[in-house]
Design an enzyme around this catalytic site. Structure first.
Site, PDB file in Angstrom:
ATOM      1  N   LYS A 219       9.969  38.140  15.866  1.00 29.56           N
ATOM      2  CA  LYS A 219       8.828  37.377  16.404  1.00 29.56           C
ATOM      3  C   LYS A 219       9.111  36.874  17.819  1.00 29.56           C
ATOM      4  O   LYS A 219       9.070  35.665  18.096  1.00 29.56           O
ATOM      5  CB  LYS A 219       8.448  36.207  15.485  1.00 29.56           C
ATOM      6  CG  LYS A 219       7.969  36.651  14.105  1.00 29.56           C
ATOM      7  CD  LYS A 219       7.290  35.529  13.356  1.00 29.56           C
ATOM      8  CE  LYS A 219       6.858  35.914  11.962  1.00 29.56           C
ATOM      9  NZ  LYS A 219       7.974  36.089  11.000  1.00 29.56           N
TER      10      LYS A 219
ATOM     11  N   LYS B  88      12.491  44.601   5.874  1.00 33.24           N
ATOM     12  CA  LYS B  88      12.285  43.618   6.940  1.00 33.24           C
ATOM     13  C   LYS B  88      13.433  42.608   6.914  1.00 33.24           C
ATOM     14  O   LYS B  88      13.726  42.028   5.869  1.00 33.24           O
ATOM     15  CB  LYS B  88      10.946  42.917   6.720  1.00 33.24           C
ATOM     16  CG  LYS B  88      10.558  41.984   7.864  1.00 33.24           C
ATOM     17  CD  LYS B  88       9.171  41.432   7.676  1.00 33.24           C
ATOM     18  CE  LYS B  88       9.127  40.207   6.792  1.00 33.24           C
ATOM     19  NZ  LYS B  88       9.890  39.058   7.261  1.00 33.24           N
TER      20      LYS B  88
ATOM     21  N   SER C 147       0.075  34.225   7.815  1.00 33.92           N
ATOM     22  CA  SER C 147      -0.292  33.969   6.415  1.00 33.92           C
ATOM     23  C   SER C 147      -0.255  32.481   6.053  1.00 33.92           C
ATOM     24  O   SER C 147      -0.780  32.093   5.016  1.00 33.92           O
ATOM     25  CB  SER C 147       0.668  34.719   5.495  1.00 33.92           C
ATOM     26  OG  SER C 147       2.000  34.280   5.729  1.00 33.92           O
TER      27      SER C 147
ATOM     28  N   ASP D 225      15.180  38.142   2.841  1.00 37.92           N
ATOM     29  CA  ASP D 225      15.469  36.839   3.440  1.00 37.92           C
ATOM     30  C   ASP D 225      16.645  36.173   2.731  1.00 37.92           C
ATOM     31  O   ASP D 225      16.495  35.143   2.067  1.00 37.92           O
ATOM     32  CB  ASP D 225      14.204  35.963   3.401  1.00 37.92           C
ATOM     33  CG  ASP D 225      13.080  36.574   4.226  1.00 37.92           C
ATOM     34  OD1 ASP D 225      13.375  37.445   5.067  1.00 37.92           O
ATOM     35  OD2 ASP D 225      11.915  36.201   4.030  1.00 37.92           O
TER      36      ASP D 225
ATOM     37  N   GLN E  56       3.104  28.418   2.993  1.00 38.49           N
ATOM     38  CA  GLN E  56       2.897  29.866   2.820  1.00 38.49           C
ATOM     39  C   GLN E  56       1.802  30.090   1.777  1.00 38.49           C
ATOM     40  O   GLN E  56       1.825  29.456   0.704  1.00 38.49           O
ATOM     41  CB  GLN E  56       4.208  30.533   2.369  1.00 38.49           C
ATOM     42  CG  GLN E  56       4.103  31.996   1.974  1.00 38.49           C
ATOM     43  CD  GLN E  56       3.873  32.944   3.146  1.00 38.49           C
ATOM     44  OE1 GLN E  56       2.941  32.742   3.923  1.00 38.49           O
ATOM     45  NE2 GLN E  56       4.698  33.944   3.296  1.00 38.49           N
TER      46      GLN E  56
END
Ligand SMILES: O=c1ccn([C@@H]2O[C@H](COP(=O)(O)O)[C@@H](O)[C@H]2O)c(=O)[nH]1
Length: 473
Positions: free
Chosen positions: A304, A271, A361, A249, A420
């Site tokens: 997503k 990812k 999450s 990220d 988170q």
């Protein structure tokens, strides 16, 4: 008496004492069956018990090596006792419920870690009862790799046990039993045909679901995957010995590529959130793909998707990012319904995958248990497309060929300022069933991301090994 004659005698005896019945019966799982077995009655017939014991003895002493015998409770317990006395090997007894007082032991008897235990069972349909006993023995550090069965209903049990590393031998199969009964004029051909038809068409319900994916090695699960990317990912994890997915990220493509040069060797999956990269270019994608090849990892774009099928198809295959061109798999919400999976399925050409979000999450998210269940049901219609679920619990889905991708992980449990929630590697792998574990800031923001990635990789892999060796408390 020679072996074949004893088998014929066994089949005829079981018929005579009503341990096998023909007609219309309903099984526990609500399915009609033309044949029913009740081997509990054999304890009333010492001569049948003796015959079974001598047949098991011949099977057991041929090529089985074991220190203990354990019967699956309850019907097989007296048989295991007789066999243990005949072969002069100790018997172990498995309790169905652990005692609430005293030793609280599930396995009774004296044994040492690493010793082999032979399992005895009366009838096998799906193999789930045998697996319950196998799992309890394995938790004690015993080796349970062989089972001898009196009767195999031939409805998938043998295969289910095989994938759990249990070799099954059976004195009688349903087909052999029927053949003997027809030859000896105990049942007519029409009844035999009913049973054969039944055998060909009815496999044990949810047999795969009964296999505990938590105890299965990634190599085995790869064989059970219907999606090409899930297969690949399971195999990469097994070869590289890592179930770490790094979430890169970062907003600069140079930073991402530099980071991946350092951690690429230690991860199975990278990812991305491609829409946060400020200097996105096709050169970045070319370099990313080169690194994926060099370090043998797959790429997941955490897009997503959550729109109607038509829009998602356009988002997936077009625009600035042209995601289908480079990502091995993508994430998507089930919120808009099946259209989203239909769209991705059409565009994926059978060599891509989707992780469907079944749970999140972050605290306060609006996903309910019903939503999660419906998401899993929706995915079952697209087995070739679904790589896995983004989820937080081991019981969210059962199929061992599907991967649980779990984010929200750091070495210490904590929370960030925006909701988170972080759990530890032990919690997510051993308790919550995470297969591939997503770590973002835990590595990306570390002083030395490479050594931190190695620490996460080793910790997560140790948890996975502990999980499949069944030594989880
Ligand atoms: O439920 C979810 C789904 C996705 N994520 C994503 O995973 C990473 C986690 O990053 P950390 O820095 O380790 O918190 C991030 O990209 C999320 O978008 C998630 O966290 N939870």
């Amino acid at each position: 008496m020679e072996y074949d004659k004893k088998i014929i005698e066994l089949a005829l005896s079981l018929y005579k004492i009503d341990a096998v019945k023909f007609g219309e019966f309903m099984t526990k799982s609500g399915i009609n069956t033309p044949v029913y077995f009740d081997l509990r009655v054999i304890v009333s017939y010492p001569e049948v018990m003796e015959l079974i014991t001598s047949l098991l003895y011949e099977f057991a002493i041929v090529d089985s090596k074991f220190e203990h015998v354990c019967g699956v409770p309850y019907t097989a317990l007296p048989i295991a006792t007789l066999l243990s006395v005949k072969v002069k090997k100790s018997m172990l007894m498995r309790r169905k419920e652990a005692k609430s007082y005293g030793t609280k032991k599930v396995i009774e008897g004296h044994y040492k870690v690493g010793e082999k235990c032979l399992i005895i069972e009366d009838v096998v349909t799906s193999g789930s009862s045998v697996m319950e006993t196998v799992n309890d023995l394995r938790k004690e550090g015993l080796k349970a790799e062989e089972a001898i069965i009196i009767l195999d209903r031939e409805q998938g049990g043998r295969q289910n046990l095989e994938v759990n590393d249990v070799k099954m031998k059976a004195l009688l199969t349903m087909s052999k039993l029927i053949e003997i009964l027809v030859e000896n004029n105990k049942i007519n051909k029409a009844t035999a045909n009913d049973v054969k038809y039944y055998l060909q068409n009815v496999k044990a319900p949810n047999t795969v679901a009964k296999i505990n994916r938590m105890a299965l090695a990634f190599e085995k699960r790869a064989e059970m995957s219907k999606n090409a990317i899930a297969k690949q990912l399971f195999n990469i994890m097994a070869v590289k010995k890592t179930n770490l997915c790094i979430s890169v990220d970062l907003t600069s493509s140079t930073q991402i590529l530099e980071l991946l040069e350092k951690v690429g060797n230690h991860v199975c999956l990278v990812k991305t959130h491609v829409d946060i990269i400020e200097d996105f270019s096709s050169d970045f994608i070319t370099s990313l793909k080169e690194l994926a090849k060099k370090y043998n990892f797959l790429i997941l774009e955490d897009r997503k998707y959550a729109d109607i099928g038509n829009t998602v198809a356009l988002q997936y295959t077009g625009g600035l990012y042209n995601i289908s061109n480079w990502a091995d798999c993508v994430t998507c919400h089930s919120l808009p319904g099946e259209g989203i999976l239909k769209a991705l399925n059409i565009k994926s050409n059978c060599d891509k995958g989707v992780f469907l979000l079944a749970e999140m999450s972050c605290e306060g998210n609006l996903i309910t248990p019903e939503y999660t269940n419906e998401t899993v049901k929706m995915a079952e219609k697209y087995p070739d497309l679904i790589t896995g679920f983004v989820c937080q619990h081991k019981d969210t889905f059962k199929d061992p060929g599907v991967i649980q991708l779990t984010p929200g992980v750091q070495l210490q449990s904590s929370k960030d300022d925006l909701g988170q929630v972080y759990n530890t590697p032990e919690k997510v792998v051993l308790e919550n069933g995470g297969d591939v574990i997503v770590v973002g800031r835990g590595i990306v923001s570390a002083k030395n991301p490479e050594s931190e990635a190695i620490l996460y990789k080793d910790t997560l892999w140790k948890c996975y090994i502990k999980r499949i060796s069944g030594k989880v408390e």
